[in-house]
Design an enzyme around this catalytic site. Structure first.
Site, PDB file in Angstrom:
ATOM      1  N   THR A 167      86.563  21.034  20.282  1.00 54.18           N
ATOM      2  CA  THR A 167      85.884  20.551  19.075  1.00 54.18           C
ATOM      3  C   THR A 167      86.699  20.966  17.850  1.00 54.18           C
ATOM      4  O   THR A 167      87.372  22.001  17.898  1.00 54.18           O
ATOM      5  CB  THR A 167      84.425  21.080  19.041  1.00 54.18           C
ATOM      6  OG1 THR A 167      83.678  20.344  18.083  1.00 54.18           O
ATOM      7  CG2 THR A 167      84.340  22.564  18.723  1.00 54.18           C
ATOM      8  N   GLY A 215      70.284  28.609   8.165  1.00 55.60           N
ATOM      9  CA  GLY A 215      68.996  28.189   8.717  1.00 55.60           C
ATOM     10  C   GLY A 215      69.146  27.461  10.042  1.00 55.60           C
ATOM     11  O   GLY A 215      70.255  27.245  10.532  1.00 55.60           O
ATOM     12  N   ASP A 251      70.709  24.474  20.378  1.00 55.62           N
ATOM     13  CA  ASP A 251      69.610  23.503  20.415  1.00 55.62           C
ATOM     14  C   ASP A 251      70.047  22.171  19.788  1.00 55.62           C
ATOM     15  O   ASP A 251      69.654  21.102  20.258  1.00 55.62           O
ATOM     16  CB  ASP A 251      68.387  24.046  19.658  1.00 55.62           C
ATOM     17  CG  ASP A 251      67.803  25.277  20.339  1.00 55.62           C
ATOM     18  OD1 ASP A 251      68.042  25.462  21.550  1.00 55.62           O
ATOM     19  OD2 ASP A 251      67.108  26.059  19.649  1.00 55.62           O
ATOM     20  N   SER A 279      75.967  25.385   7.412  1.00 57.30           N
ATOM     21  CA  SER A 279      74.961  25.758   6.420  1.00 57.30           C
ATOM     22  C   SER A 279      73.899  26.663   7.043  1.00 57.30           C
ATOM     23  O   SER A 279      73.738  26.683   8.264  1.00 57.30           O
ATOM     24  CB  SER A 279      74.332  24.500   5.813  1.00 57.30           C
ATOM     25  OG  SER A 279      73.899  23.630   6.827  1.00 57.30           O
TER      26      SER A 279
END
Ligand SMILES: Nc1ncnc2c1ncn2[C@@H]1O[C@H](COP(=O)(O)OP(=O)(O)OP(=O)(O)O)[C@@H](O)[C@H]1O
Ligand SMILES: *[C@@H]1O[C@H](CO)[C@@H](O)[C@H](O)[C@H]1NC(C)=O
Length: 315
Positions: free
Chosen positions: A240, A290, A253, A288
């Protein structure tokens, strides 16, 4: 439905503190934030934001967090007809302390998630039967997860099982899932071997495949993932692009949710190209802070990620 997820809803309660409090101590924190999390809701939100028709089978408490969570899922265009409410326990929460050096301590109180039973899954039979892929993991009663996998298999519905959090003694699960996704530490628990890098992950994938599933994927953080299916002789490394990671919470997730979307809505891409694109999207979520707050909407992503042209170039 394109994607049906069976799993947990947790409210993250994050307190930023100068240092982690000792037993019996009261300290003053500098900031508080509340977030939506849980290994069921997270991939469901990722899937819905990518434009797939998504349903979640889950359980919340009869309290304000439960109400808020359901409203948030609806805002994310997720079918909540099988998100139940129980009066027996509070909505799952995860109180988290983060200190100035970024270290954290986390408590997970599963609460209502423990009341997502085999019977709840059974009552969502119609939903599972009419979906393209079922996604599940182990943050709920493992018996409910196993039942969901068995149902999917009996209806010939593809299943993606994220064996997280992993333990030993999960031998029964392998034969009922099609696609097994684990990270490096989970691959270590399952195989008993060390998985520090790409080469070992390929070996681990091959060894796990012999336990019964059709496809094994070992996610490798910044190194992407290793993939092997029954028809292959060896596992393949899907790299990646390098990114400047800032917060990797929920990346696994996001990967699972994205992969489920590509497999169910763009089957012509095939497994390796789908894994490559899921890597790219999970890679964007680490830029980012969260969990769900870092999950992108399809309209904010490069259009090539949804195009027909192959993006994965293996040497
Ligand atoms: N630093 C990173 N750079 C690029 N992509 C990343 C990075 N970290 C994670 N990813 C992407 O997210 C996927 C899942 O990450 P990882 O293997 O760390 O799973 P995980 O440990 O379950 O994640 P987490 O526990 O942080 O949610 C990787 O396969 C990759 O596609
Ligand atoms: C793998 O996921 C588990 C949660 O299931 C987590 O505790 C662990 O830190 C992760 N490992 C890696 C290498 O990211």
């Amino acid at each position: 439905m394109d994607v049906v997820v069976v799993g947990s809803c947790n409210i993250d309660l994050v307190s930023y503190v100068p240092r982690l409090p000792a037993a019996g101590e009261t300290i003053v924190g500098s900031k508080f934030s509340q977030g939506f999390g849980g290994k069921g809701a997270n991939p469901a939100v990722m899937s819905a934001r990518l434009g797939a028709k998504t349903a979640l089978i889950s359980m919340v408490g009869e309290d304000s967090f439960g109400k808020e969570y359901k409203e948030d899922l609806i805002k994310n265009k997720i079918d909540v007809s099988h998100v139940g409410t129980t009066s027996k326990a509070a909505t799952g929460v995860a109180p988290i302390f983060v200190n100035d050096s970024g270290e954290n301590s986390i408590v997970v109180v599963k609460g209502a998630n423990d009341y997502l039973t085999k019977e709840c899954v059974e009552s969502a039979k119609y939903l599972i039967q009419n979906s393209k892929i079922l996604l599940c993991n182990l943050e709920i009663d493992p018996k409910a997860t196993l039942h969901a996998l068995k149902m999917a298999k009996s209806f010939n519905i593809r299943s993606l099982f994220n064996m997280a959090p992993a333990t030993t003694g999960l031998e029964d699960y392998f034969q009922y899932c099609d696609i097994l996704v684990v990270n490096e530490s989970e691959a270590e628990i399952i195989t008993g071997m060390q998985v520090p890098g790409v080469q070992e992950a390929k070996t681990a994938a091959k060894s796990i495949l012999q336990k019964g599933c059709q496809v094994v994927i070992v996610t490798l953080g910044e190194n992407g993932a290793a993939v092997m299916s029954k028809a292959d002789d060896e596992a393949v490394h899907i790299p990646t692009p390098k990114v400047q990671a800032m917060d990797t919470t929920g990346a696994g997730d996001a990967f699972c949710g994205s992969l489920a979307v590509f497999l169910s809505t763009k089957p012509e891409l095939g497994l390796q190209e789908s894994v490559y694109r899921a890597n790219r999207i999970a890679g964007i979520t680490v830029l980012s802070p969260g969990t769900q707050t870092s999950y992108p909407h399809w309209k904010d992503l490069p259009p090539e990620l949804f195009g027909e042209e192959r993006l994965l170039k293996l040497e």
